[in-house]
Design an enzyme around this catalytic site. Structure first.
Site, PDB file in Angstrom:
ATOM      1  N   THR A 186       1.378  -1.460  -0.490  1.00  0.00           N
ATOM      2  CA  THR A 186       0.064   0.222   0.151  1.00  0.00           C
ATOM      3  C   THR A 186       1.324   1.357  -0.293  1.00  0.00           C
ATOM      4  O   THR A 186       2.371   1.312   0.526  1.00  0.00           O
ATOM      5  CB  THR A 186      -1.033  -0.101   1.719  1.00  0.00           C
ATOM      6  OG1 THR A 186      -0.183  -0.117   2.674  1.00  0.00           O
ATOM      7  CG2 THR A 186      -1.508  -1.657   1.315  1.00  0.00           C
ATOM      8  N   GLU A 331      -5.850  -4.015  -0.537  1.00  0.00           N
ATOM      9  CA  GLU A 331      -6.332  -4.910   0.104  1.00  0.00           C
ATOM     10  C   GLU A 331      -7.291  -5.581  -0.509  1.00  0.00           C
ATOM     11  O   GLU A 331      -7.464  -7.028   0.230  1.00  0.00           O
ATOM     12  CB  GLU A 331      -6.232  -4.642   1.794  1.00  0.00           C
ATOM     13  CG  GLU A 331      -5.482  -3.679   2.686  1.00  0.00           C
ATOM     14  CD  GLU A 331      -5.765  -2.192   2.244  1.00  0.00           C
ATOM     15  OE1 GLU A 331      -5.561  -1.682   1.001  1.00  0.00           O
ATOM     16  OE2 GLU A 331      -4.410  -1.639   2.892  1.00  0.00           O
ATOM     17  N   LYS A 439     -15.001  17.473   9.431  1.00  0.00           N
ATOM     18  CA  LYS A 439     -16.277  17.765  10.714  1.00  0.00           C
ATOM     19  C   LYS A 439     -16.088  18.972  11.337  1.00  0.00           C
ATOM     20  O   LYS A 439     -15.650  19.682  11.206  1.00  0.00           O
ATOM     21  CB  LYS A 439     -15.644  17.287  11.548  1.00  0.00           C
ATOM     22  CG  LYS A 439     -15.473  14.979  11.101  1.00  0.00           C
ATOM     23  CD  LYS A 439     -14.470  14.538  11.914  1.00  0.00           C
ATOM     24  CE  LYS A 439     -14.908  13.333  12.240  1.00  0.00           C
ATOM     25  NZ  LYS A 439     -12.512  12.922  12.247  1.00  0.00           N
ATOM     26  N   TRP A 444     -20.521  16.544   9.312  1.00  0.00           N
ATOM     27  CA  TRP A 444     -19.470  15.076   8.499  1.00  0.00           C
ATOM     28  C   TRP A 444     -20.030  16.698   6.878  1.00  0.00           C
ATOM     29  O   TRP A 444     -21.311  16.069   6.624  1.00  0.00           O
ATOM     30  CB  TRP A 444     -19.861  13.654   8.571  1.00  0.00           C
ATOM     31  CG  TRP A 444     -19.119  13.235   9.864  1.00  0.00           C
ATOM     32  CD1 TRP A 444     -18.756  14.028  10.843  1.00  0.00           C
ATOM     33  CD2 TRP A 444     -18.345  12.283   9.328  1.00  0.00           C
ATOM     34  NE1 TRP A 444     -18.281  12.326  11.655  1.00  0.00           N
ATOM     35  CE2 TRP A 444     -17.638  11.938  10.907  1.00  0.00           C
ATOM     36  CE3 TRP A 444     -17.778  11.384   8.656  1.00  0.00           C
ATOM     37  CZ2 TRP A 444     -17.156  10.688  11.473  1.00  0.00           C
ATOM     38  CZ3 TRP A 444     -17.827  10.040   9.361  1.00  0.00           C
ATOM     39  CH2 TRP A 444     -16.823   9.894  10.698  1.00  0.00           C
TER      40      TRP A 444
HETATM   41  P1  ADP Z   1      -3.598   3.920  -2.135  1.00  0.00           P
HETATM   42  O1  ADP Z   1      -4.371   4.738  -2.775  1.00  0.00           O
HETATM   43  O2  ADP Z   1      -3.149   3.695  -0.611  1.00  0.00           O
HETATM   44  O3  ADP Z   1      -2.233   3.206  -2.343  1.00  0.00           O
HETATM   45  P2  ADP Z   1      -5.401   1.975  -2.672  1.00  0.00           P
HETATM   46  O4  ADP Z   1      -4.761   2.441  -4.270  1.00  0.00           O
HETATM   47  O5  ADP Z   1      -5.728   0.559  -2.896  1.00  0.00           O
HETATM   48  O6  ADP Z   1      -4.640   2.793  -2.061  1.00  0.00           O
HETATM   49  O7  ADP Z   1      -6.266   2.826  -2.432  1.00  0.00           O
HETATM   50  C1  ADP Z   1      -7.530   2.993  -2.392  1.00  0.00           C
HETATM   51  C2  ADP Z   1      -8.705   3.443  -1.690  1.00  0.00           C
HETATM   52  O8  ADP Z   1      -8.984   4.731  -3.227  1.00  0.00           O
HETATM   53  C3  ADP Z   1     -10.443   3.258  -2.038  1.00  0.00           C
HETATM   54  O9  ADP Z   1     -10.150   3.016   0.146  1.00  0.00           O
HETATM   55  C4  ADP Z   1     -10.448   4.523  -1.830  1.00  0.00           C
HETATM   56  O10 ADP Z   1     -10.436   5.224  -0.540  1.00  0.00           O
HETATM   57  C5  ADP Z   1     -10.110   4.938  -3.071  1.00  0.00           C
HETATM   58  N1  ADP Z   1     -10.711   4.897  -4.296  1.00  0.00           N
HETATM   59  C6  ADP Z   1     -10.787   3.634  -4.833  1.00  0.00           C
HETATM   60  N2  ADP Z   1     -12.000   3.655  -5.838  1.00  0.00           N
HETATM   61  C7  ADP Z   1     -12.717   4.594  -5.601  1.00  0.00           C
HETATM   62  C8  ADP Z   1     -13.701   5.427  -6.048  1.00  0.00           C
HETATM   63  N3  ADP Z   1     -14.097   4.816  -7.226  1.00  0.00           N
HETATM   64  N4  ADP Z   1     -14.294   5.971  -5.517  1.00  0.00           N
HETATM   65  C9  ADP Z   1     -13.807   6.583  -4.431  1.00  0.00           C
HETATM   66  N5  ADP Z   1     -12.497   6.490  -3.713  1.00  0.00           N
HETATM   67  C10 ADP Z   1     -11.935   5.439  -4.337  1.00  0.00           C
END
Ligand code: ADP
Length: 543
Positions: A186, A331, A439, A444
């Protein structure tokens, strides 16, 4: 007890490449290479070279479960490694080259990578990290002999030499489907990165799921161009789904600007693509400015962060390209939900259909989700109640590599860190990442909703909404905006644009115009950085 009498065959990644060779042997894989040219070959060639590479890996002393890292663009050599490494029982660790070199070295050490394969673009990174990577024995430049770079800093092997000096006489081994196949970290916006370790079983199940009609609906008639990099959660699974379905693949390499992408879309007759919203912004800016249309692309997956409604509208109404808004995370391998319509939505006017598509969508079979309140109790699926989104399923992590961060689960469910609603039809909508929620006075405010509204303004190229400290309300929204080239808009005009679209108290307190918004390693807006940048920002309401 009576057991079923079906064959026990492990679900292995090697079966995908065997299938693609046997049933779609002449289907093409087209790649824009770092060499600058366009390379073409077929699934039959891919399989042959993957077997040669599997022999080469063995000769380098790579054994079952050893980690093999890549720093590479989307291209045929990277695809060969997807199959050679995982298929032979080793673990493919795709590293995001956009991370800071220190983070790359940290990840490589944590993963205990034995070898690292890289595209020439990333030689400077290799030179910087090599002295700090303790476990890597082999550095392999993914290029042919004539183009091998001169460097005194690292002793390099040549990818094409390795392939050429090994035969394709190789039997993919059979082993337990629960063994690890690949590893992604991640991005570690909070704390150290954590490794999601996928298995052969989880990968194959995820592949079936994303190919389904209500997911990406992939078939042997498709031409798939993943803009999402193979180092971002395995290009969302497309390199596996393409071999499963026999779709033609088009790999854009490192040229991800609008013009280069558009040319590939048209020349190779791409039907489906996938990427984060910021990539499509670049492409659409190019097609808008040049008055171009897509002649074959009929759908595109947009995810990774919320797809602005204005983008869905433009793609669908002007370009005739269906948007598949999808949500997932590292994940989750990564796909969790896709916003495809149900039969009852088909007769709706476009605006109402698009309202459904703006949500992050319904789960693909295999993933289960729920939203819970502060007390952990499940919240109703009414499209209004919002709470922490929890998921579970056979391609969702149960713990991180090496137990990093302890047990992440809550009573068997994985907390996504997202806040969401779910409606009566099962469509989930993300209101925010929990750390991005604003917030204000105990209520929210969804930063995504405010950004979506801002992005619908014709003068806005990109918008981020962040919380700024406020003495009375705790936090208030600040809108950070990048204008489109030559566009004119004032703070007052933008604030007026929010009226009637959200409750008055949710309208941002102020607007700042900036040249650019910082993007993270996966192309998402880096709100942590923006919050730092505007930490001491004085809102006019506080004066
Ligand atoms: P990181 O951005 O931490 O590298 P990921 O690529 O796994 O990790 O991103 C996952 C996160 O991206 C999700 O938990 C969510 O917050 C956001 N995300 C993914 N797809 C969408 C979407 N279509 N709309 C809004 N948020 C999204």
């Amino acid at each position: 007890m009576l057991h079923g009498l079906m064959m026990q065959m492990p679900l292995l990644i090697s079966a995908l490449i065997k299938h693609a060779d046997r049933h779609h042997g002449d289907t093409e894989i087209v790649s824009r290479r770092v060499e600058g040219d366009i390379h073409r070959y077929t699934y039959r060639h891919l399989h042959r070279r993957a077997r040669q590479m599997a022999n080469a890996l063995a000769s380098l002393g790579i054994r079952m479960s050893d980690r093999v890292a890549t720093l590479a663009w989307n291209g045929y050599r990277h695809l060969e490694l997807y199959y050679a490494v995982s298929g032979s029982g080793a673990v493919l660790h795709t590293i995001n080259p956009r991370l800071h070199p220190e983070q790359i070295a940290w990840i490589a050490n944590h993963a205990e990578d034995r070898a690292l394969f890289f595209d020439l673009t990333f030689l400077p990174i290799v030179e910087a990290v090599a002295p700090h990577c303790r476990s890597i024995r082999h550095w392999v430049a993914m290029i042919d002999k004539e183009k091998m770079p001169a460097t005194s800093k690292v002793s390099l092997l040549c990818y094409e030499d390795l392939i050429n000096s090994h035969s394709d006489d190789y039997e993919w081994p059979e082993f337990d489907e629960n063994l690890a196949s690949s590893l992604c970290y991640t991005s570690g916006t909070t704390g150290n990165p954590k490794g999601a370790l996928y298995s052969h079983r989880s990968t194959i199940l995820h592949t079936y799921a994303i190919a389904l009609p209500d997911s990406l609906s992939l078939s042997a008639r498709d031409v798939v161009l993943p803009v999402v990099p193979m180092f971002h959660v395995n290009a969302w699974g497309l390199p596996y789904a393409a071999t499963m379905t026999g779709a033609k693949m088009v790999m854009p390499g490192g040229q991800l600007d609008g013009k280069s992408l558009y040319e590939l879309f048209e020349q190779e007759r791409v039907t489906v693509s996938a990427g984060v919203p910021t990539v499509w912004q670049g492409l659409l800016a190019y097609t808008e400015a040049s008055g171009l249309k897509f002649s074959t692309m009929n759908r595109t997956v947009i995810g990774g962060s919320a797809c602005p409604p204005a983008m869905i509208k433009l793609f669908q109404e002007k370009y005739g390209v269906q948007v598949l808004h999808a949500w997932g995370m590292t994940e989750m391998s990564p796909v969790g939900t896709v916003a495809t319509l149900k039969a009852k939505h088909l007769a709706l006017p476009p605006q109402q259909r698009e309202a459904v598509q703006q949500k992050q969508g319904r789960v693909v079979f295999g993933v289960d989700m729920k939203i819970v309140g502060d007390d952990g109790g499940e919240l109703p699926w009414d499209g209004k109640a919002f709470g922490d989104l929890l998921v579970r399923g056979p391609w969702v992590v149960r713990e991180y590599f090496k137990g990093e961060g302890g047990n992440p689960l809550r009573n068997g469910w994985f907390p996504t860190g997202d806040v969401a609603t779910i409606d009566a039809d099962g469509y989930m909508q993300i209101t925010d990442r929990s750390k991005d929620v604003i917030k204000s006075g105990g209520e929210w405010i969804s930063s995504i909703e405010l950004e979506n509204i801002a992005m619908a303004h014709p003068a806005v190229a990109m918008a981020a909404c962040i919380a700024v400290k406020h003495p009375k309300w705790d936090e208030r929204p600040l809108l950070v905006v990048v204008k489109k080239p030559n566009a004119q808009v004032t703070r007052e005009e933008l604030l007026a644009h929010f009226e009637g679209k959200v409750a008055k108290w949710q309208i941002p307190d102020d607007v700042v115009f900036v040249e650019s918004i910082p993007l993270g390693a996966t192309g998402k807006m880096l709100k942590t950085k923006l919050r730092e940048q505007f930490r001491d920002y004085k809102l006019p309401s506080v004066a």
